[in-house]
Scaffold this motif. Structure first.
Motif, PDB file in Angstrom:
ATOM      1  N   GLN A  53     -10.427   3.159   5.769  1.00 45.19           N
ATOM      2  CA  GLN A  53     -10.651   3.598   4.383  1.00 45.19           C
ATOM      3  C   GLN A  53     -11.836   4.559   4.290  1.00 45.19           C
ATOM      4  O   GLN A  53     -11.799   5.515   3.522  1.00 45.19           O
ATOM      5  CB  GLN A  53     -10.863   2.380   3.481  1.00 45.19           C
ATOM      6  CG  GLN A  53      -9.514   1.797   3.096  1.00 45.19           C
ATOM      7  CD  GLN A  53      -9.583   0.382   2.588  1.00 45.19           C
ATOM      8  OE1 GLN A  53     -10.608  -0.286   2.725  1.00 45.19           O
ATOM      9  NE2 GLN A  53      -8.489  -0.091   2.009  1.00 45.19           N
ATOM     10  N   ARG A 103       8.651   8.817   6.268  1.00 48.92           N
ATOM     11  CA  ARG A 103       7.814   8.365   5.161  1.00 48.92           C
ATOM     12  C   ARG A 103       6.957   9.457   4.517  1.00 48.92           C
ATOM     13  O   ARG A 103       6.442   9.247   3.435  1.00 48.92           O
ATOM     14  CB  ARG A 103       6.889   7.226   5.650  1.00 48.92           C
ATOM     15  CG  ARG A 103       7.550   6.291   6.605  1.00 48.92           C
ATOM     16  CD  ARG A 103       7.942   4.923   6.136  1.00 48.92           C
ATOM     17  NE  ARG A 103       7.294   4.270   5.054  1.00 48.92           N
ATOM     18  CZ  ARG A 103       6.663   3.111   5.153  1.00 48.92           C
ATOM     19  NH1 ARG A 103       6.529   2.519   6.321  1.00 48.92           N
ATOM     20  NH2 ARG A 103       6.159   2.540   4.085  1.00 48.92           N
ATOM     21  N   HIS A 147      -0.565   8.660   2.117  1.00 48.00           N
ATOM     22  CA  HIS A 147      -0.102   9.107   0.793  1.00 48.00           C
ATOM     23  C   HIS A 147      -1.291   9.628  -0.024  1.00 48.00           C
ATOM     24  O   HIS A 147      -1.190  10.643  -0.711  1.00 48.00           O
ATOM     25  CB  HIS A 147       0.602   7.970   0.048  1.00 48.00           C
ATOM     26  CG  HIS A 147       2.041   7.829   0.434  1.00 48.00           C
ATOM     27  ND1 HIS A 147       2.964   8.842   0.254  1.00 48.00           N
ATOM     28  CD2 HIS A 147       2.724   6.812   1.015  1.00 48.00           C
ATOM     29  CE1 HIS A 147       4.147   8.447   0.708  1.00 48.00           C
ATOM     30  NE2 HIS A 147       4.029   7.217   1.182  1.00 48.00           N
ATOM     31  N   ASP A 148      -2.436   8.922   0.061  1.00 50.12           N
ATOM     32  CA  ASP A 148      -3.620   9.392  -0.679  1.00 50.12           C
ATOM     33  C   ASP A 148      -4.004  10.797  -0.227  1.00 50.12           C
ATOM     34  O   ASP A 148      -4.237  11.698  -1.029  1.00 50.12           O
ATOM     35  CB  ASP A 148      -4.828   8.465  -0.425  1.00 50.12           C
ATOM     36  CG  ASP A 148      -4.623   7.094  -1.052  1.00 50.12           C
ATOM     37  OD1 ASP A 148      -3.705   6.954  -1.880  1.00 50.12           O
ATOM     38  OD2 ASP A 148      -5.385   6.169  -0.695  1.00 50.12           O
ATOM     39  N   GLU A 173       1.717  -0.047   7.437  1.00 51.48           N
ATOM     40  CA  GLU A 173       1.722   0.056   5.967  1.00 51.48           C
ATOM     41  C   GLU A 173       0.389   0.600   5.456  1.00 51.48           C
ATOM     42  O   GLU A 173       0.336   1.412   4.542  1.00 51.48           O
ATOM     43  CB  GLU A 173       2.042  -1.300   5.322  1.00 51.48           C
ATOM     44  CG  GLU A 173       3.492  -1.711   5.507  1.00 51.48           C
ATOM     45  CD  GLU A 173       4.485  -0.557   5.239  1.00 51.48           C
ATOM     46  OE1 GLU A 173       4.424   0.045   4.152  1.00 51.48           O
ATOM     47  OE2 GLU A 173       5.309  -0.252   6.127  1.00 51.48           O
ATOM     48  N   LEU A 174      -0.704   0.127   6.066  1.00 53.60           N
ATOM     49  CA  LEU A 174      -2.024   0.645   5.682  1.00 53.60           C
ATOM     50  C   LEU A 174      -2.068   2.152   5.947  1.00 53.60           C
ATOM     51  O   LEU A 174      -2.483   2.945   5.091  1.00 53.60           O
ATOM     52  CB  LEU A 174      -3.116  -0.062   6.502  1.00 53.60           C
ATOM     53  CG  LEU A 174      -4.514   0.544   6.397  1.00 53.60           C
ATOM     54  CD1 LEU A 174      -5.122   0.281   5.022  1.00 53.60           C
ATOM     55  CD2 LEU A 174      -5.434  -0.012   7.503  1.00 53.60           C
ATOM     56  N   ALA A 190      -0.066   4.112   3.434  1.00 52.75           N
ATOM     57  CA  ALA A 190      -0.714   4.139   2.113  1.00 52.75           C
ATOM     58  C   ALA A 190      -1.864   5.149   2.114  1.00 52.75           C
ATOM     59  O   ALA A 190      -2.005   5.950   1.177  1.00 52.75           O
ATOM     60  CB  ALA A 190      -1.215   2.743   1.753  1.00 52.75           C
TER      61      ALA A 190
END
Ligand code: FDA
Length: 309
Positions: free
Chosen positions: A71, A147, A114-115, A107-108, A111
């Motif tokens: 992150q 994806r 995508h950001d 999945e992380l 996600a």
């Protein structure tokens, strides 16, 4: 032999901890790395942009091990995209999926991607997903094709490596889905079960893939410093009436600056890959592996600078 030694060293994090604050090692890194901060990287891009050379900024860092680290990398990349836009820097962004948490959870990673790619689309720019070693090839290409590419089209692209046997088929697949491809030779230590052991075969496969991409691909990026291959690219596009706006050459920061300048003066598009950040060690080792004589060259320069020439 030396190549193998540097590639082995590129994976030794304990050695990095040892050299991280070593002044001499940092000076060595300066040849290939544009600094430790985003500000320093943007300053390094400025003279390139003034010459008409675009950039791809890369926040160094791979294989993060916690969600928090992934992150944090994402936040830094979002800041990069914003700064590039605010300062009107002629640059896009390259990143690695392991930096975005691929080893923690797919999945992380999706996600966070995508950001990042969503922001790139909003700012009308582009994210290049660097290719890592062959244990990641299939996962990277699946994640891209299933994806990301369907949602973001030309705002995201992949890298294919001509040292892998599979790459010609991957090039054909990329052409079929109109994906943007950067073609390089490949920088990791790979077994003969997946990659050509002989450089001549890697180069021949590069040329095969390059011809296909130039004729049928979606704005391919030819990432190489190889004079012979660059000459062949120019011959091929001239012979086939392919315009200079249909592809770009890409090179690494600090490598063959003479060639970068010459190509751009001759009217070809050139983009330089500009890495920066504190995690410069594996990147530096891969560059030394490509050309062990760099170690003597850079050491000579550093010593000359230290003694004030
Ligand atoms: P090659 O190694 O045959 O070198 C040709 C000539 O280029 C040499 O004779 C020398 O003159 C010069 N040269 C090459 N490397 C040099 C160096 N380090 N220092 C000084 N001179 C050097 N790899 C990967 O696995 N995944 C990726 O995502 C990327 N991304 C990427 C982006 C960009 C923009 C570039 C240019 C390269 C990559 N690479 C990469 C690295 C690539 O796979 C390859 O390892 C290097 O580009 C070196 O290969 P060359 O094609 O330059 O040819």
């Amino acid at each position: 032999m030396l190549r193998q030694a540097f590639l082995y060293l590129s994976n030794q994090q304990n050695i990095f901890r040892f050299v991280r604050n070593n002044r001499f090692a940092k000076r060595l890194a300066q040849r290939f790395v544009a600094g430790e901060t985003l500000e320093e990287a943007i300053r390094a891009v400025d003279p390139l942009n003034k010459k008409g050379i675009t950039a791809s900024l890369d926040l160094l860092g791979e294989s993060v091990h916690t969600e928090r680290e992934a992150q944090a990398a994402t936040r830094e990349i979002l800041t990069m995209l914003d700064r590039i836009n605010e300062r009107r820097v002629q640059a896009n962004v390259s990143l690695k999926l392991t930096q975005m948490g691929l080893d923690i959870s797919e999945e992380l990673c999706v996600a966070l991607m995508h950001d990042v790619v969503g922001r790139a689309r909003d700012l009308r720019t582009f994210i290049r997903i660097d290719m890592e070693d062959s244990t990641y090839t299939e996962r990277t290409l699946r994640l891209f094709e299933d994806r990301l590419h369907p949602s973001y089209g030309d705002h995201v692209g992949i890298v294919l490596q001509s040292y892998l046997y599979r790459t010609l088929a991957d090039v054909e697949r990329a052409i079929a889905i109109k994906a943007r491809v950067r073609l390089c030779k490949g920088a990791y230590k790979e077994p003969a079960t997946v990659a050509y052991p002989e450089k001549a075969d890697v180069d021949a496969n590069y040329v095969r893939c390059m011809h296909k991409l130039l004729s049928e691909g979606n704005y391919p990026a030819l990432a190489t410093h190889d004079d012979r291959i660059i000459k062949e690219a120019i011959r091929y596009v001239r012979a086939n009436g392919i315009g200079a706006d249909r592809f770009e050459f890409q090179m690494l920061y600090g490598v063959r600056r003479d060639l970068q300048d010459r190509l751009v003066r001759d009217g070809w598009r050139v983009r330089v890959y500009v890495p920066f950040g504190t995690q410069w060690y594996p990147y530096l080792m891969r560059r030394l592996a490509e050309r062990p004589s760099n170690i003597a060259f850079i050491t000579g320069n550093v010593i000359r600078e230290m003694i004030g020439r």
